[in-house]
Design an enzyme around this catalytic site. Structure first.
Site, mmCIF file in Angstrom:
data_model
loop_
_atom_site.group_PDB
_atom_site.id
_atom_site.type_symbol
_atom_site.label_atom_id
_atom_site.label_comp_id
_atom_site.label_asym_id
_atom_site.label_seq_id
_atom_site.Cartn_x
_atom_site.Cartn_y
_atom_site.Cartn_z
ATOM 1 N N CYS A 1 0.280 2.003 -11.798
ATOM 2 C CA CYS A 1 1.641 2.027 -11.251
ATOM 3 C C CYS A 1 2.564 2.811 -12.181
ATOM 4 C CB CYS A 1 2.160 0.612 -11.050
ATOM 5 S SG CYS A 1 2.070 -0.402 -12.532
ATOM 6 N N GLU B 1 6.661 -6.577 -8.083
ATOM 7 C CA GLU B 1 6.228 -5.482 -8.961
ATOM 8 C C GLU B 1 5.490 -4.490 -8.076
ATOM 9 O OE1 GLU B 1 6.942 -5.087 -12.074
ATOM 10 O OE2 GLU B 1 7.828 -7.051 -12.445
HETATM 11 P P1 NAD Z 1 -1.696 -3.853 -1.916
HETATM 12 O O1 NAD Z 1 -0.262 -3.983 -1.626
HETATM 13 O O2 NAD Z 1 -2.570 -3.236 -0.896
HETATM 14 O O3 NAD Z 1 -2.348 -5.269 -2.224
HETATM 15 C C1 NAD Z 1 -1.878 -6.100 -3.258
HETATM 16 C C2 NAD Z 1 -2.289 -7.522 -2.986
HETATM 17 O O4 NAD Z 1 -1.611 -7.991 -1.832
HETATM 18 C C3 NAD Z 1 -3.774 -7.727 -2.697
HETATM 19 O O5 NAD Z 1 -4.209 -8.904 -3.355
HETATM 20 C C4 NAD Z 1 -3.804 -7.911 -1.198
HETATM 21 O O6 NAD Z 1 -4.886 -8.675 -0.726
HETATM 22 C C5 NAD Z 1 -2.511 -8.644 -0.969
HETATM 23 N N1 NAD Z 1 -1.982 -8.559 0.393
HETATM 24 C C6 NAD Z 1 -2.226 -7.615 1.337
HETATM 25 N N2 NAD Z 1 -1.523 -7.888 2.454
HETATM 26 C C7 NAD Z 1 -0.825 -9.014 2.204
HETATM 27 C C8 NAD Z 1 0.091 -9.789 2.965
HETATM 28 N N3 NAD Z 1 0.440 -9.451 4.209
HETATM 29 N N4 NAD Z 1 0.630 -10.887 2.400
HETATM 30 C C9 NAD Z 1 0.308 -11.227 1.127
HETATM 31 N N5 NAD Z 1 -0.565 -10.531 0.365
HETATM 32 C C10 NAD Z 1 -1.113 -9.445 0.896
HETATM 33 O O7 NAD Z 1 -1.767 -3.069 -3.293
HETATM 34 P P2 NAD Z 1 -3.046 -2.569 -4.073
HETATM 35 O O8 NAD Z 1 -3.644 -1.409 -3.343
HETATM 36 O O9 NAD Z 1 -3.922 -3.710 -4.421
HETATM 37 O O10 NAD Z 1 -2.385 -2.058 -5.437
HETATM 38 C C11 NAD Z 1 -1.860 -0.784 -5.588
HETATM 39 C C12 NAD Z 1 -0.351 -0.827 -5.561
HETATM 40 O O11 NAD Z 1 0.112 -1.772 -6.516
HETATM 41 C C13 NAD Z 1 0.270 0.496 -5.973
HETATM 42 O O12 NAD Z 1 1.392 0.757 -5.164
HETATM 43 C C14 NAD Z 1 0.674 0.255 -7.407
HETATM 44 O O13 NAD Z 1 1.687 1.088 -7.868
HETATM 45 C C15 NAD Z 1 1.098 -1.175 -7.345
HETATM 46 N N6 NAD Z 1 1.076 -1.784 -8.672
HETATM 47 C C16 NAD Z 1 2.275 -2.142 -9.228
HETATM 48 C C17 NAD Z 1 2.301 -2.692 -10.501
HETATM 49 C C18 NAD Z 1 3.599 -3.102 -11.132
HETATM 50 O O14 NAD Z 1 3.559 -3.848 -12.097
HETATM 51 N N7 NAD Z 1 4.743 -2.667 -10.651
HETATM 52 C C19 NAD Z 1 1.101 -2.894 -11.201
HETATM 53 C C20 NAD Z 1 -0.088 -2.501 -10.605
HETATM 54 C C21 NAD Z 1 -0.088 -1.954 -9.334
#
Ligand code: NAD
Length: 513
Positions: free
Chosen positions: A277, A243
Site C-alpha cells: 500500500c 486503512e
Molecule cells: P480487499 O479489499 O480485496 O480485501 C481485504 C479484506 O477484506 C479481505 O480479508 C477480504 O476477504 C475482505 N472483504 C472482502 N469483501 C468484504 C466485505 N464485503 N466485507 C468485509 N470484508 C470483506 O483488499 P486486498 O486485495 O486483500 O488488499 C489490497 C488492498 O489493501 C490494496 O488496495 C492495498 O493498498 C490495501 N492495503 C492497505 C494497507 C494500509 O495500511 N493502508 C495495507 C495493506 C494493504
C-alpha cells in the site's frame, strides 16, 4: 493464495482452498465461516475480554511479550508458510516478522503510559476536577489483506490487545494460513482462551464480522471493499478504522542525493513486486537531476532478480486478478505515449512480472492516478519541487509519500497531502512503531501504530467532578429570569470583551493541577 473457479465473495463456497501462487500447489483447505460462526466467536471474545481487561497493564505486557517470543520461536514456520502462500521471498517475510515483533514490543511497553488518566483544565468551571481516562472498548474485529499478511493485521492486533481488548481476526482468503499462525501463537502464549480468534472465509465472512456488533472494526484493504465494510458496519453504528489503498508519490528535488533517491525509488517501487500500500507508485523528478536519476534507476532495475529462489528480490504476484490490473495500467500508459526504458507488456510472465520503468508519463495515465499494485515505476519530469507537490496532491489517495531533498525536505513533506512522509528515505515510517500510520482521502481514516493508533482502541471517558460548590453555577432550575440576566452578564464580561483570554489563562494556570 486461494484459487477457485468461483470468484471470492460469491457466497457459494463452503471451503477455502489455499494455494501457492508460484506453483498452484494446494496447501490447505480451511472452513468458510458463516455469520452464525462469526457471531459465536464474538460472544466468546466478549467473555475473554472480561478476563483480559481485568488484568493490570504489567500483566498484559508480560503476556504480550510472551506472544512476541512465541512468534520468534516459530520463525521458521512463518518463513515457510508466508512464502508458500503469499509468494514473497523468505527475506521479505523475515523483515515483516521484524516489524511485527517491534510493534508488539512497542504496544506492550507503551500502553500504560498512553492510557494514564489526565487532568485537564476545567475552563469556566474552575472548582471542578476534570479528567480524561481511557478504557478498553471490548471486542475488536480485524479484517486483513494478503500483501503483508503478518505486519498489516498486527498493526491493529498488537495495539488492540495492549489496550485491553479481545480480537476476532479475519485474514485475507489469499493468506489465511499466515493469519492462522499469528493466532496460534497468541493462543499458545496468552492464557486467556478465545482472546484472539481466527475466522476464515471470503468477503461474506468479513461482511458478517462487520455486522457482528463488535465494538470497533479495523479494516485494511481496498477502498472499494472499505466502502462496503463501512455500509455493513453502519447497520449497528460500529465505529470503523479504514486503512486503504495508496498511490504514493516520491519527489526528487534539484538538490537531492540522486544515487540514494534512485536506489530508494527502485526498492520502494519493486519490493514485494509493488504489492504494498505504501510502495512508490509514481516519481516526480526535478529537471536538473532528471537524467542522472533515470540512468541510475535503469541500471539498478536491470539487476533485480524475480523468482522463487533464495536470491530473488521479489516473487510472484499473489493474486491472479491483480495481474490484469497491472497489464491494463501498463497498456493504457504505452497507448498514451509513455516509453518503457525497461520491460513492457512482455514483462508479464504468468504469475511473475519483471520490473518496468516508464518515462514520458502524464497525469491522465492510469499508472499515474490509480493504484497499480505491481512492479511498475513511472517517472515524470517536473521543473521544481513545488510543481511536484502540486502533482502529487492531485490524486484521490493520500497514504504515504517520500521526499528527497537536502535543504527543503521538511517544507515539501509538510505540503504533501498524505498521512505519512519519509524524507530522504522510503517506507521508513512503517518501521517506526511510535509513528501513527494511516492516510487521508481514499486511503482511509483513523490511525494504527503509535499513541494515536493505540487510542483508536480505547473508549475515552470524560469525568467532571465538583470539588466545591461553584458560585453562580446552580444545578436547580431556580429563577429563570434571574439566571438569564446572570448568564447575559457573564457572556458580556467574559466573552464579549478582550478579558476572556486573560481570565481563562489565569484560571487554567491556577486550577489545572
Ligand atoms: P480487499 O479489499 O480485496 O480485501 C481485504 C479484506 O477484506 C479481505 O480479508 C477480504 O476477504 C475482505 N472483504 C472482502 N469483501 C468484504 C466485505 N464485503 N466485507 C468485509 N470484508 C470483506 O483488499 P486486498 O486485495 O486483500 O488488499 C489490497 C488492498 O489493501 C490494496 O488496495 C492495498 O493498498 C490495501 N492495503 C492497505 C494497507 C494500509 O495500511 N493502508 C495495507 C495493506 C494493504
Amino acid at each position: 493464495m486461494a484459487t477457485t473457479s468461483a470468484a471470492p465473495g460469491t457466497g457459494k463456497l463452503t471451503k477455502l482452498e489455499v494455494r501457492n501462487p508460484s506453483t498452484n500447489e494446494l496447501l490447505a483447505t480451511l472452513p468458510v465461516h458463516k455469520a452464525e460462526d462469526v457471531n459465536a466467536a464474538v460472544v466468546r471474545a466478549r467473555r475473554a475480554f472480561e478476563v483480559w481487561a481485568a488484568l493490570s497493564f504489567g500483566e498484559r505486557r508480560a503476556h504480550l511479550l510472551d506472544y512476541r517470543r512465541e512468534i520468534v520461536r516459530r520463525m521458521d514456520d512463518f518463513l515457510n508458510i508466508v512464502q508458500r502462500e503469499n509468494g514473497k521471498p523468505k527475506n521479505d517475510v523475515a523483515s515483516e516478522l521484524l516489524l511485527v515483533t517491534s510493534h508488539l514490543t512497542h504496544a506492550a511497553n507503551r500502553a500504560e503510559h498512553v492510557f494514564r488518566s489526565r487532568r485537564v483544565s476545567s475552563g469556566m468551571l474552575p472548582t471542578f476536577r476534570s479528567t480524561v481516562s481511557y478504557h478498553p472498548l471490548g471486542v475488536i474485529g480485524v479484517i486483513g489483506p494478503w500483501n503483508y499478511p503478518l505486519f498489516t493485521p498486527m498493526g491493529s492486533i498488537a495495539y488492540a490487545l495492549a489496550a485491553g481488548n479481545a480480537v476476532v481476526f479475519k485474514p485475507s482468503e489469499y493468506t489465511p494460513l499466515s493469519g492462522k499462525l499469528l493466532v496460534e501463537c497468541a493462543q499458545a502464549a496468552i492464557p486467556v482462551p478465545d482472546l484472539v480468534q481466527l475466522i476464515t472465509g471470503y468477503g461474506e465472512t468479513g461482511s458478517a464480522l462487520a455486522r457482528a456488533k463488535v465494538d470497533k472494526l479495523a479494516f485494511t484493504g481496498s477502498p472499494a471493499t472499505g466502502r462496503r465494510v463501512m455500509a455493513a458496519a453502519a447497520e449497528n453504528l460500529t465505529p470503523v478504522l479504514m486503512e486503504l489503498g495508496g498511490k504514493d508519490a516520491m519527489i526528487v528535488a534539484a538538490d537531492a542525493d540522486v544515487k540514494r533517491a534512485a536506489s530508494a525509488a527502485v526498492f520502494g517501487a519493486f519490493t514485494n513486486s509493488g504489492q504494498a500500500c505504501i510502495s512508490i507508485e509514481r516519481v516526480y523528478v526535478a529537471d536538473s537531476v532528471y537524467q542522472p536519476f533515470v540512468d541510475e534507476v535503469v541500471a539498478l532495475a536491470r539487476s533485480i532478480r524475480v523468482g522463487t529462489g533464495e536470491d530473488a528480490h521479489y516473487g510472484a504476484m499473489t493474486m491472479e486478478k491483480q495481474i490484469d490490473i497491472v497489464r491494463e495500467h501498463l497498456k493504457d500508459a504505452l497507448d498514451k505515449g509513455a516509453k518503457a526504458l525497461i520491460g513492457g507488456l512482455d514483462s508479464i510472465k504468468g504469475r511473475f512480472i519483471d520490473p518496468v520503468v516508464l518515462v514520458d508519463v502524464t497525469p491522465d495515465m492510469k499508472v499515474m492516478s490509480e493504484e497499480t499494485f505491481g512492479p511498475i515505476l513511472p517517472i515524470a519530469r517536473v521543473s521544481t519541487g513545488d510543481e511536484a507537490v502540486r502533482l502529487a496532491n492531485e490524486g484521490k489517495y493520500g497514504l504515504g509519500s517520500s521526499v528527497f531533498a537536502k535543504k527543503d525536505g521538511q517544507r515539501l513533506a509538510a505540503a504533501v497531502r498524505s498521512g505519512m512522509t519519509s524524507i530522504n528515505s522510503v517506507i521508513a515510517f512503517a518501521g517506526i512503531p511510535a509513528l501513527p500510520f494511516g492516510g487521508v482521502g481514499d486511503s482511509g481514516f483513523g490511525r494504527i501504530h503509535g499513541d494515536e493508533g493505540m487510542r483508536e482502541f480505547a473508549r475515552i471517558k470524560a469525568t467532571a467532578e465538583e470539588m466545591m460548590p461553584m458560585p453562580g453555577f446552580s444545578l436547580s432550575f431556580g429563577d429563570p429570569g434571574k439566571s438569564l440576566e446572570q448568564t447575559r452578564s457573564v457572556l458580556k464580561r467574559v466573552y464579549g470583551g478582550s478579558m476572556l483570554d486573560d481570565v481563562r489563562g489565569a484560571f487554567g494556570r491556577i486550577f489545572r493541577r
